[in-house]
Design a protein around this motif. Structure first.
Motif, PDB file in Angstrom:
ATOM      1  N   CYS A 643      50.505  23.517  19.010  1.00  0.00           N
ATOM      2  CA  CYS A 643      49.159  23.026  19.316  1.00  0.00           C
ATOM      3  C   CYS A 643      48.947  22.924  20.821  1.00  0.00           C
ATOM      4  CB  CYS A 643      48.934  21.656  18.675  1.00  0.00           C
ATOM      5  SG  CYS A 643      48.583  21.707  16.909  1.00  0.00           S
ATOM      6  N   ASN A 644      50.022  22.636  21.547  1.00  0.00           N
ATOM      7  CA  ASN A 644      49.939  22.473  22.991  1.00  0.00           C
ATOM      8  C   ASN A 644      50.114  23.786  23.746  1.00  0.00           C
ATOM      9  OD1 ASN A 644      50.069  19.285  23.339  1.00  0.00           O
ATOM     10  ND2 ASN A 644      51.544  19.840  21.759  1.00  0.00           N
ATOM     11  N   PHE A 645      50.641  24.820  23.068  1.00  0.00           N
ATOM     12  CA  PHE A 645      50.966  26.049  23.792  1.00  0.00           C
ATOM     13  C   PHE A 645      50.447  27.313  23.102  1.00  0.00           C
ATOM     14  CE2 PHE A 645      54.352  22.966  24.685  1.00  0.00           C
ATOM     15  CZ  PHE A 645      54.215  22.857  26.060  1.00  0.00           C
ATOM     16  N   ALA A 646      49.641  27.191  22.071  1.00  0.00           N
ATOM     17  CA  ALA A 646      49.170  28.381  21.356  1.00  0.00           C
ATOM     18  C   ALA A 646      47.673  28.315  21.090  1.00  0.00           C
ATOM     19  CB  ALA A 646      49.934  28.556  20.043  1.00  0.00           C
ATOM     20  N   GLY A 647      46.915  27.907  22.099  1.00  0.00           N
ATOM     21  CA  GLY A 647      45.467  27.951  21.949  1.00  0.00           C
ATOM     22  C   GLY A 647      44.903  26.893  21.040  1.00  0.00           C
ATOM     23  N   THR A 648      45.217  25.655  21.279  1.00  0.00           N
ATOM     24  CA  THR A 648      44.769  24.490  20.507  1.00  0.00           C
ATOM     25  C   THR A 648      45.294  24.546  19.068  1.00  0.00           C
ATOM     26  OG1 THR A 648      42.666  25.279  19.575  1.00  0.00           O
ATOM     27  CG2 THR A 648      42.628  24.527  21.847  1.00  0.00           C
ATOM     28  N   ASN A 649      44.940  23.537  18.286  1.00  0.00           N
ATOM     29  CA  ASN A 649      45.407  23.492  16.900  1.00  0.00           C
ATOM     30  C   ASN A 649      44.756  24.573  16.033  1.00  0.00           C
ATOM     31  OD1 ASN A 649      42.892  22.307  17.028  1.00  0.00           O
ATOM     32  ND2 ASN A 649      43.449  20.464  15.906  1.00  0.00           N
ATOM     33  N   VAL A 690      49.126  20.353  12.418  1.00  0.00           N
ATOM     34  CA  VAL A 690      47.980  20.845  13.189  1.00  0.00           C
ATOM     35  C   VAL A 690      46.890  19.786  13.323  1.00  0.00           C
ATOM     36  CG1 VAL A 690      48.412  23.266  12.621  1.00  0.00           C
ATOM     37  CG2 VAL A 690      46.926  21.901  11.130  1.00  0.00           C
ATOM     38  N   ASN A 691      46.850  18.815  12.421  1.00  0.00           N
ATOM     39  CA  ASN A 691      45.905  17.707  12.565  1.00  0.00           C
ATOM     40  C   ASN A 691      46.451  16.631  13.497  1.00  0.00           C
ATOM     41  OD1 ASN A 691      43.354  17.781  10.604  1.00  0.00           O
ATOM     42  ND2 ASN A 691      45.059  18.735   9.502  1.00  0.00           N
ATOM     43  N   PHE A 692      47.708  16.239  13.284  1.00  0.00           N
ATOM     44  CA  PHE A 692      48.310  15.213  14.131  1.00  0.00           C
ATOM     45  C   PHE A 692      48.596  15.738  15.534  1.00  0.00           C
ATOM     46  CE2 PHE A 692      50.372  12.632  10.436  1.00  0.00           C
ATOM     47  CZ  PHE A 692      49.133  12.566   9.812  1.00  0.00           C
ATOM     48  N   GLY A 693      48.820  17.045  15.661  1.00  0.00           N
ATOM     49  CA  GLY A 693      49.157  17.619  16.961  1.00  0.00           C
ATOM     50  C   GLY A 693      48.068  17.485  17.997  1.00  0.00           C
ATOM     51  N   ALA A 694      46.860  17.134  17.563  1.00  0.00           N
ATOM     52  CA  ALA A 694      45.762  16.948  18.511  1.00  0.00           C
ATOM     53  C   ALA A 694      46.064  15.819  19.489  1.00  0.00           C
ATOM     54  CB  ALA A 694      44.459  16.670  17.763  1.00  0.00           C
ATOM     55  N   PHE A 695      46.809  14.789  19.042  1.00  0.00           N
ATOM     56  CA  PHE A 695      47.163  13.682  19.943  1.00  0.00           C
ATOM     57  C   PHE A 695      48.651  13.775  20.296  1.00  0.00           C
ATOM     58  CE2 PHE A 695      47.312  12.168  15.586  1.00  0.00           C
ATOM     59  CZ  PHE A 695      48.511  11.492  15.480  1.00  0.00           C
ATOM     60  N   SER A 696      48.999  14.828  21.007  1.00  0.00           N
ATOM     61  CA  SER A 696      50.401  15.014  21.383  1.00  0.00           C
ATOM     62  C   SER A 696      50.562  14.959  22.898  1.00  0.00           C
ATOM     63  CB  SER A 696      50.945  16.317  20.791  1.00  0.00           C
ATOM     64  OG  SER A 696      50.058  17.395  21.035  1.00  0.00           O
ATOM     65  N   THR A 697      50.643  16.093  23.579  1.00  0.00           N
ATOM     66  CA  THR A 697      50.952  16.055  25.007  1.00  0.00           C
ATOM     67  C   THR A 697      49.906  16.701  25.901  1.00  0.00           C
ATOM     68  OG1 THR A 697      52.224  18.122  24.858  1.00  0.00           O
ATOM     69  CG2 THR A 697      53.424  16.055  24.529  1.00  0.00           C
ATOM     70  N   ALA A 698      48.940  17.412  25.356  1.00  0.00           N
ATOM     71  CA  ALA A 698      47.957  18.106  26.195  1.00  0.00           C
ATOM     72  C   ALA A 698      46.557  17.894  25.637  1.00  0.00           C
ATOM     73  CB  ALA A 698      48.268  19.603  26.273  1.00  0.00           C
ATOM     74  N   PHE A 699      45.595  17.734  26.531  1.00  0.00           N
ATOM     75  CA  PHE A 699      44.199  17.623  26.095  1.00  0.00           C
ATOM     76  C   PHE A 699      43.781  18.856  25.303  1.00  0.00           C
ATOM     77  CE2 PHE A 699      44.113  14.996  30.043  1.00  0.00           C
ATOM     78  CZ  PHE A 699      43.756  13.791  29.460  1.00  0.00           C
ATOM     79  N   SER A 700      44.259  20.026  25.735  1.00  0.00           N
ATOM     80  CA  SER A 700      43.863  21.279  25.103  1.00  0.00           C
ATOM     81  C   SER A 700      44.547  21.518  23.770  1.00  0.00           C
ATOM     82  CB  SER A 700      44.155  22.453  26.042  1.00  0.00           C
ATOM     83  OG  SER A 700      45.530  22.509  26.359  1.00  0.00           O
ATOM     84  N   ALA A 701      45.292  20.547  23.265  1.00  0.00           N
ATOM     85  CA  ALA A 701      45.865  20.685  21.926  1.00  0.00           C
ATOM     86  C   ALA A 701      44.769  20.750  20.869  1.00  0.00           C
ATOM     87  CB  ALA A 701      46.821  19.534  21.631  1.00  0.00           C
ATOM     88  N   SER A 702      43.591  20.274  21.216  1.00  0.00           N
ATOM     89  CA  SER A 702      42.441  20.361  20.309  1.00  0.00           C
ATOM     90  C   SER A 702      41.169  20.319  21.130  1.00  0.00           C
ATOM     91  CB  SER A 702      42.444  19.207  19.295  1.00  0.00           C
ATOM     92  OG  SER A 702      42.175  17.977  19.954  1.00  0.00           O
ATOM     93  N   LEU A 703      40.099  20.868  20.600  1.00  0.00           N
ATOM     94  CA  LEU A 703      38.813  20.782  21.284  1.00  0.00           C
ATOM     95  C   LEU A 703      38.313  19.347  21.303  1.00  0.00           C
ATOM     96  CD1 LEU A 703      37.012  23.973  19.938  1.00  0.00           C
ATOM     97  CD2 LEU A 703      38.364  23.689  22.011  1.00  0.00           C
ATOM     98  N   ALA A 704      38.705  18.553  20.295  1.00  0.00           N
ATOM     99  CA  ALA A 704      38.346  17.134  20.289  1.00  0.00           C
ATOM    100  C   ALA A 704      38.968  16.411  21.474  1.00  0.00           C
ATOM    101  CB  ALA A 704      38.789  16.488  18.978  1.00  0.00           C
ATOM    102  N   GLY A 705      40.171  16.823  21.884  1.00  0.00           N
ATOM    103  CA  GLY A 705      40.814  16.212  23.039  1.00  0.00           C
ATOM    104  C   GLY A 705      40.062  16.487  24.325  1.00  0.00           C
TER     105      GLY A 705
END
Length: 758
Positions: A643-649, A690-705
């Protein structure tokens, strides 16, 4: 319940990865994801004459207003997007081209097309669909459902309910933290994480600002972001990642929810005490008793206004954006949360349509033979259209009221701006007098001497710096009545008939009128102002009876309409006439569409170039050695990491879904079946990740971030990348550990060891 393997067309030949097309494709994919993770701008130099030629051409075509000579007159009203401020005398102009999650994948696709590394098959599979994943159906479904959810948010329902939760929690910090945690989880389950991020984040920013003993909003905003993304894992409709996953493996919506609800709910329950007593165990973050500032009775009695109407809050937006005006900002924040606006009709109708839509989706999906029998947007598109019609009709019926609110607010904002400008000019002149007196003590000028007519000094300063307008104010003994009527048509001595002069806005403030046209006026009085009028005046006042008036000679020049001005006028008209529909349209996640399509094409390129089968063989070796437990743990770890390194979740879901599909084809080819338990363990572990990965280490892990970060920045809460990763790391660790543990128990209880059947 699952797709037919014969419908999946994935070539398992890995020899093609040695070809240069395959190598370049992988390199481009990796570089694209790095750019998404770390966006930047590329300075592109080109001759100034080229830029001026383009602007002049657009001006000739009446697309934009004529450009002005910025070397003489300061900044031009015609700004080139992305152009950085620079020396106007230089030959080169630098355009800052953005490289981010929208442009990078699109440029990558165009590059691969240009070198013929990909072709029609990859583009078709990444847009229309391939192997049971239909990107265009998924995007249509998500955008239309998002309209309904954001319309509910625009009605004020979420903020109103949050206000009720705040009242229920009272001043007890731990209880309020729990109530808000449960509220965001319950609401996010049904309407998804985006509306929670849109309204919930702003609400918490206001709430923590008006509390005198919450030192930092960290605990509240991070808990809200985590629980909103956890809740979005329950329903397929709550997150586009769930739609991709359900489509890839033919999972019916009701089955997906039945398998996900237990791990998600248990995770939410276990995570709460962990957040309260371990991660945020500090009374400066979550005090035992919250001390809130009280809202005055006058503010409580005031009728709340629709924040979707432009300038509805008068000068509140400007005060909020001024970090130095902390006291006024706090009062406005307090009124925002303690006296919220609620459109009861819009909220009730939107909630009814949303509930009917979700129930219809679940019923039709459960009754169909396969999950892909009918596109799901067949249900959400009519529902969104009905809500849109409601928003438009409601706005049209109340257009007189909303236009009046917008007009009054706009006048109030302009008056406040002009008064601030007048104050700044007076302060600057006072400082100049002090400096002059200090340098020449023999001068007759007395420092800091109060002026008998502040308008007169401001007018002199204004005239000195803005040639082309001559202002004669009344003498000290003149009646103040005349000063307070400046700005009406009768106070202007013009060279044309009064009926030819238009668009002069009346004002009761002398300062307001004095500085109303300060910005567009240039030193050369022969140039048109921004309103199209040439302002000039005579320094001589011959009629002593009229010396109390301000003389302004106005030679109006018709304002030339351009495409940009017409669009701006139309947008403002739309905001004032249809405030809810316009606000919802402005908050729809449009950027998701080009990003998702581009990522689908990139992943499809990895499939056809042999890289996805390589990843699938690696995954197969891992599962053979670790079994079902390793399948859950490994897929959970991979999904969060990617999620943090492959174009968001979203990009991660697309890629891992293709990997699991290729894994299926590998076992179909070698005749060794995958156990039903192991296969679904991997699928639902990916859904958690892929749902929990949104709140991991990078803002770009999800568009919501990215949305969450931008909203906080507008509220003067700046979260750094390092802080985002540091705070979220223990949260994602405990959430994934609990979720995967519960999932392992669930699949061992519910799933047999018999071969997986398609």
């Amino acid at each position: 319940m699952a797709e037919n393997l014969h419908d999946i067309d994935i070539d398992l030949n890995t020899d093609i990865i040695r070809e240069w097309h395959s190598i370049v494709t992988l390199i481009v994919f990796v570089l694209t994801n790095i750019v998404v993770l770390f966006p930047f701008h590329i300075p592109i130099p080109f001759p100034r004459s080229f830029k001026n030629g383009i602007l002049d051409g657009l001006s000739t075509l009446r697309v934009i207003s004529p450009r002005e000579d910025r070397s003489r007159d300061g900044p031009s009203p015609v700004a080139v997007p992305g152009e950085e401020p620079q020396d106007e005398t230089s030959y080169w102009v630098k355009l800052q081209f953005p490289m981010n999650f929208v442009t990078a994948p699109l440029i990558a696709d165009l590059f691969l097309l240009a070198i013929k590394a990909i072709g029609r098959a990859e583009v078709y599979g990444g847009t229309i669909g391939a192997n049971n994943i239909s990107p265009i159906d998924i995007m249509a479904f998500f955008i239309t459902l998002a309209y309904i959810a954001i319309s509910i948010d625009a009605s004020g329902l979420i903020r109103y309910l949050a206000f009720k939760v705040l009242q229920k929690g009272g001043k007890y910090g731990h209880r309020l933290f729990f109530y808000l945690y449960a509220f965001f989880f319950s609401l996010g389950t049904f309407i998804g994480n985006d509306p929670i991020i849109l309204s919930g984040t702003a609400f918490l920013a206001y709430m923590t600002r008006v509390s005198s003993n919450i030192v930092h909003p960290r605990a509240w905003i991070f808990a809200q972001f985590a629980i909103a993304n956890i809740a979005s894992a329950i329903l397929v409709s709550s997150n586009p990642t769930n739609l991709v996953l359900a489509g890839a493996f033919g999972i019916k919506f009701i089955y997906y929810t039945a398998n996900m609800i237990v791990p998600v709910v248990v995770t939410a329950i276990v995570l709460f005490p962990f957040l309260l007593y371990i991660v945020f165990a500090d009374e400066s973050l979550i005090p035992l008793s919250i001390q809130m500032h009280e809202l005055s009775e006058e503010a409580r009695a005031r009728t709340p206004v629709n924040p979707n109407i432009p300038n509805a809050r008068r000068d509140a937006e400007e005060a909020e954006n001024d970090p130095e005006n902390s006291e006024q900002e706090r009062l406005l924040s307090l009124e925002e949360i303690m006296n919220p606006f609620l459109d009861k009709g819009g909220a009730g109708f939107g909630a009814l349509i949303m509930a009917a839509t979700l129930i219809t989706l679940l019923a039709l999906n459960a009754a169909s033979q396969t999950s892909n029998e009918h596109p799901v947007f067949y249900v959400t598109l009519p529902a969104a259209f009905v809500v849109f019609c409601w928003d438009v009709a409601f706005g049209w019926l109340h257009r007189k009221e909303t236009r009046k609110i917008a007009r009054d607010g706009r006048l109030e904002v302009e008056r406040a701006r002009e008064e601030r400008r007048a104050g700044q000019l007076e302060e600057a002149e006072r400082a100049a007098r002090n400096e002059n007196w200090q340098s020449n003590p023999q001068s007759d000028t007395v420092p800091d001497q109060p002026q008998t007519d502040s308008t007169e000094s401001s007018a002199h300063d204004f005239n000195h710096n803005n040639g082309g307008i001559d202002i004669h104010t009344s003498p000290p003994n003149a009646s103040t009545e005349n000063e307070n009527t400046i700005g009406t048509a009768a106070d202007f001595t013009t060279t044309l008939d009064q009926d030819k002069i238009e668009d002069f806005r009346p004002s009761t403030s002398a300062k307001s009128t004095l500085f109303e046209n300060q910005e567009p006026i240039r030193e050369d009085s022969s140039k048109p102002s921004e309103t199209g009028a040439v302002l000039s005046a005579d320094l001589t006042q011959t009629d002593p009876e009229k010396q109390h008036q301000i003389r302004v000679t106005v030679n109006p020049r018709p304002k030339r309409a351009t495409l940009v001005s017409l669009l701006a006028d139309f947008y403002r008209w739309s905001q004032e006439t249809f405030p809810t529909a316009t606000a919802v349209a402005g908050h729809l996640p449009y950027a998701l569409v080009p990003f998702a399509f581009s990522m689908f094409v990139l992943v499809q390129a990895l499939v056809t170039k042999g890289w996805v089968p390589v990843f699938a063989y690696g995954w197969d070796h891992w599962v053979e050695k670790t079994g079902t437990v390793g399948s859950v743990g490994g897929m959970g770890f991979l999904s969060v990491l990617l999620c943090n390194f492959a174009g968001t979740n979203i990009g991660t879901t697309i890629l891992l879904s293709r990997v699991i599909q290729a894994w299926q084809k590998i076992h179909e080819a070698n005749g060794i079946p995958i156990s039903d338990r192991t296969f679904w363990a991997a699928v639902y572990s990916m859904a958690l990740g892929v749902n929990f990965g949104a709140f991991s280490t990078a803002f770009s892990a999800s568009l919501a971030g990215l949305l969450w970060r931008d909203i906080l920045a507008r509220k003067h809460i700046h979260v750094k990348r390092a802080d985002f990763a540091r705070v979220n790391l223990p949260i994602i660790t405990i959430a994934m550990a609990v979720g995967c543990t519960v999932l392992i128990g669930e699949v061992y209880i519910m799933r047999p060891t018999t071969p997986y059947e398609t």
